[in-house]
Write an enzyme that holds these catalytic residues in place. Sequence first.
Site: not given
Lengths: 409, 409, 409, 409
Positions: D14, D122, D93
């Site tokens: 990705d 996320d 995160r």
Amino acid sequence: MAEKVVLAYSGGLDTSCILKWLLEKGYEVYCFMADVGQNENFLVAVEKALKIGAKDVIISDIKSDFVNNYIWPAIQMGLIYEERYLLGTSLARPCIATELIKIAKKLDAKYISHGATGKGNDQVRFEICSMALHPEIKIIAPWRDEEFCKKFQGRKDLLDYAKKHNIPVSATPKEPWSTDANIMHISYESGILENPKTVAPDHLYEMTKNFSETPNYPYHLEIHFNVGLPTKVKDLKWGKTYENNVEILKFLNEIGGTYGIGRIDIVENRYVGLKSRGIYETPGASILFKAHQDLELFCLDREVYRLKSYLRDRMADYVYNGYWFSPEADYTKNCLKLSQKTVDGVVVIELRSGFCRVIARESKKSLYNQELVSMDVHGNYKSEDATGFININAVRIKQYYKTFHNDDN
Amino acid sequence: MAEKVVLAYSGGLDTSCILKWLLEKGYEVYCFMADVGQNENFLVAVEKALKIGAKDVIISDIKSDFVNNYIWPAIQMGLIYEERYLLGTSLARPCIATELIKIAKKLDAKYISHGATGKGNDQVRFEICSMALHPEIKIIAPWRDEEFCKKFQGRKDLLDYAKKHNIPVSATPKEPWSTDANIMHISYESGILENPKTVAPDHLYEMTKNFSETPNYPYHLEIHFNVGLPTKVKDLKWGKTYENNVEILKFLNEIGGTYGIGRIDIVENRYVGLKSRGIYETPGASILFKAHQDLELFCLDREVYRLKSYLRDRMADYVYNGYWFSPEADYTKNCLKLSQKTVDGVVVIELRSGFCRVIARESKKSLYNQELVSMDVHGNYKSEDATGFININAVRIKQYYKTFHNDDN
Amino acid sequence: MAEKVVLAYSGGLDTSCILKWLLEKGYEVYCFMADVGQNENFLVAVEKALKIGAKDVIISDIKSDFVNNYIWPAIQMGLIYEERYLLGTSLARPCIATELIKIAKKLDAKYISHGATGKGNDQVRFEICSMALHPEIKIIAPWRDEEFCKKFQGRKDLLDYAKKHNIPVSATPKEPWSTDANIMHISYESGILENPKTVAPDHLYEMTKNFSETPNYPYHLEIHFNVGLPTKVKDLKWGKTYENNVEILKFLNEIGGTYGIGRIDIVENRYVGLKSRGIYETPGASILFKAHQDLELFCLDREVYRLKSYLRDRMADYVYNGYWFSPEADYTKNCLKLSQKTVDGVVVIELRSGFCRVIARESKKSLYNQELVSMDVHGNYKSEDATGFININAVRIKQYYKTFHNDDN
Amino acid sequence: MAEKVVLAYSGGLDTSCILKWLLEKGYEVYCFMADVGQNENFLVAVEKALKIGAKDVIISDIKSDFVNNYIWPAIQMGLIYEERYLLGTSLARPCIATELIKIAKKLDAKYISHGATGKGNDQVRFEICSMALHPEIKIIAPWRDEEFCKKFQGRKDLLDYAKKHNIPVSATPKEPWSTDANIMHISYESGILENPKTVAPDHLYEMTKNFSETPNYPYHLEIHFNVGLPTKVKDLKWGKTYENNVEILKFLNEIGGTYGIGRIDIVENRYVGLKSRGIYETPGASILFKAHQDLELFCLDREVYRLKSYLRDRMADYVYNGYWFSPEADYTKNCLKLSQKTVDGVVVIELRSGFCRVIARESKKSLYNQELVSMDVHGNYKSEDATGFININAVRIKQYYKTFHNDDN
């Protein structure tokens, strides 16, 4: 074939321009006006909408639905936002959206549209409610449409557009703030009020008299409740009794307005993350709120009251944020209703210039026990027991202070 | 050798009889009187106590401690019990107990005693605080002592006992209710007030004027706060400024009293499980409470405010129930103080007959952003974003309504 | 004529001595034994009680009431105290008290008595429940009676008294801890366990196998729920199905016990202000708790779950503290039941040595929408909307960080 | 001149395609890789990114920051989401975003970009954190970009694009689920796991052994805490001691993994309104969580624990939803830290196949008082006091049952 849109129409400059703009976009537009008790000339608005090109204008008188199914439950639940705002506008939105969706379904319209701005709460309330009731509905919100916003960058652009398209514009110059009115309240915001240190001028208020114009004698009312819902108001001055909910609210608005009751001037937290300044006048519902609060604390068990208060605060946020129709509000409404089973009785409330206060109350379902609390009788309460009560409650406290020698607390 | 007792003495009938009774029991009794701002002739009381047989009478002026370390923090924390009561008596108890214990320690007394009744909150507040500060202290609570209660079954017995022992009794007949007064408030309960539908008579109130005797023009004050604590009050009529906490409170009591501000008439839930009716007048602190509430909501982040409110409600219960000194109150006080870091600024408050309201506010630390909220400028807020905000928030709602076809909600 | 007392009798040393002591005091004593599933020889106990002098011994098998009206609702509500304890004893108390009061009413006895100690929770649970159900009942709690406590200062005094009065004493020496057993769990406390760093010996446990004796292969069960209540358990190994609540619990206790499931060793906070160390084994209910937890979070709306959790935590405290019968528990039970309307479905749970875990679940009423969440399909979710969602949610956050230049957070 | 973008790069398909796509759009792309302890070949990824055309690749080893400033505080606060998830991804995160923003600032880049999907949490966590730390930052989220999404409608499109642009693709076929790994945990979701009744295969787990491969003997550890933070772990089998936070976590991951500890399989509520199924393995932190939980309840006052739990649950939501940097999380973190002042001591924890449990604990700051709770000594606790405690607590309950004759509750 043109797609149908039902537009929440107010008759004002904004929604008139939106109507025209939607027509230009090729939609078939039905205007919908909800009568929630605002002081409005519906006939003039209808004529205007038809002149601009609306396919039809539907006016629904939903005052009674609004009072019975939104305002009364709000009083029963004791809803208040951030300690002060009684949610007059927030409660009207789901009521209006319900009717709007009903009409959209009847007309088989795939679209609805409204004139709420992109920085406000009302867009959220309108749309979340509409999507709850009709998950497939499509919504056109011109004030969030890039093209529309570019075209109409200020009031001047709207006025020019209106002129160009022969849209009649109110002769009276706009007040330097915006308002939202219904049978429960009027709100004022924006314009000069955006500066939180600007004092609102006296002539702003429409539902309530200025304090200098109010009577200088008190006025007494008896307010009756059953399961936390107002059921009857008795005017102790003239003896007249009101038992119909809409009539009760109208009477309380009138007398409360005469006494200048229910004005607040606050800075509140909007759901979209902004702080905004709002001024509200809510005469009748303020009286009902106070009366209910007194009776509730008179009737309810101490701990049930605390549970209920927690849920009440959550519910106020749900309503303010637009979640009247939601799993959490469904659930909370039911829980709060359960808490009111025994909130029955009557309070006497005194109106004074600018405020009201409960001065007496009575209930057959209250847990208040005059004999038990009396200083003159024992009433089945053994004072000696308090010693053990205190000592056992102190066990934990003493342990803490012994452990931490907390001399400086 | 006789055991020493420090008796919290008021000079009234009850504690005078208790004093005598303790002496009869063989104790050496030191009377302690706390000056928390009540309107009392301490000299007369001292003379009386000594005449009855007190070893000594200690009078402590703790007004300033009370204002600075109890009332001011309560305003900062926004404490209010059951939505209405500002805790005037509850806050005084730990302050008095602290001094009482200090004296007991100095005198090396093993016992303390008080005249609080067995059905009330004050016994709990007094004793839990005392045991926290001095876990080994022993407490004599005559109104929970079986023998004492048998001997004194009513006011008549007290009067007879006083007469028999030459205890002077006040010439003025007792009002048919009992009161507790300090610099923050006066409370009224018992007697004729025990019937919750009896309207309290106008002449009951001592700190506040009746509404019919108040000025008919408004009065404006500027109230300044730093970290949520009142720091300065400016009288906008006469230009005078008050910066000392005790002076601020006295001034606000005077002007608030003149305007009849801060009266409540409620039924509340006592910690010992009873509901009781209380009437309170709290002129100055009511003004400060309102001012702080306005500024706090102006300054604080929405979510921090909600967290803080939850803690605030817990703290109000702790204070009411007597847990000012406790692990939970220690913790909550610290958390609430943390929340007030940015509650800085000034509000303008308008006094009117019977109430007051904030009409303007200003702060350099507020999260209010006039440009951001303005309807006339974008201020870095993209209205188009609201579409996604609403749609994502509606995902959960639509799923619920689709799943349960909840047409009838 | 002698006053009647109904004594909650266990057949053990303490209540046998209490029985004798009450007889000596001149009471007519009826012994009451509740069969809540503890492993007890009731016949021996009856014989013993009658031999000592009990007027009668009433044994009530209330297992089914306990399972259906206390354990099942506790599972439905998800009750857990201080994150770990499933309330096995706390739930049994109101069930036993209900039967005790029923018998006291039938016998027209004014008194009840029990052997619970003065430092524990059970005295509170017993008595609050009894007073709720029968506000006029009088309670004799010998372990809080000054005279009794003086007479019996330790186990030795009880043994001497028993010997003196020919009260049979169990031949097996007492374990160095005390236990409470019922169909839901066994608890262990006191004695050597009072030192929180003493590791409990393996042979303490009675309902569950030690981990070294458990099977080394997994065992799978299907557990079905309707409105949050367990309705059926299917043994996926042998195919057998259990649908009766008592049978379900017995089966799960057996299989759970075989797997050593449901042991905890904790320090908990007692209602009387003490911290105490307790060890519990709760095999079957631990499996049900886990299964319900999984299904509930699978089915319920996010926000409803949060509201429900708040109420659940309150309810766990109420139950632990003895308030199963109280206004607040009545209210909370009803609210929690409301939350479970849609908790329907089935989970597959895997038992392993010492623990169990849900590995699959299914429900027709879940708000889980596989299509909506899938990474491979859009499912009516517009990813672009997330941009606006994030940006609007960030408005408040950016304002805060801009205002306070909070670089060091 | 080309605008600079810092892309959070993983080396996978990705983000490699996103890198190329950004380059095609004319950006100058800096790849950023955070080493948070995931098992990754950074060298291969760097080579790949440079080959595709990245201007530079920055690798930051932030493991120690992650452990010290995110995982350790999470243990201290006791954070757990919806009763089960220890927030391994949610905590990483903000740590990654902090470093990402630091680099963007250093490079003077106006843009950041990431490969998070539009349905997940996320994206929110990443972006809210980034905007908090750098309110002016611009964010490119290709998976929410209409054009990008149209171009890449599935994995097939990504593979084709990679092939066309010579982007190397991993030879091993992708597992039918997606994962996120760091030093705290690995998560698994999507693909075959989207069906909540599909049992996860044994070979899915990477950090933890399957239960059939774990030792059949217990393993004991001593875990030390100061102010609620883990400070030392002692391996009681081999005597080795770990005092560095990263080393502690690594050791606990290893031994916990060997024992198959810390697996959960849940359906959780995402912030964007979806329910999703996730499987997590969190060996070391699960052990720390259990140990902290035990010690906290051992040390803290009952009521402080309840306040703290309320805040803890809010904080878990904030962290899960992406608000690690926010006014509410700032505030809550500070309050929770305050609560841990006295959480000092040591617990002994036993590891068993698939789970662990505390079996002993010790603390000098605990409020546990063995003498006070003991059944064998009085320890300054008067059992008689419990009578008054119960009776006063029953006042309210009896009043309720008397008032409502609630026989059927």
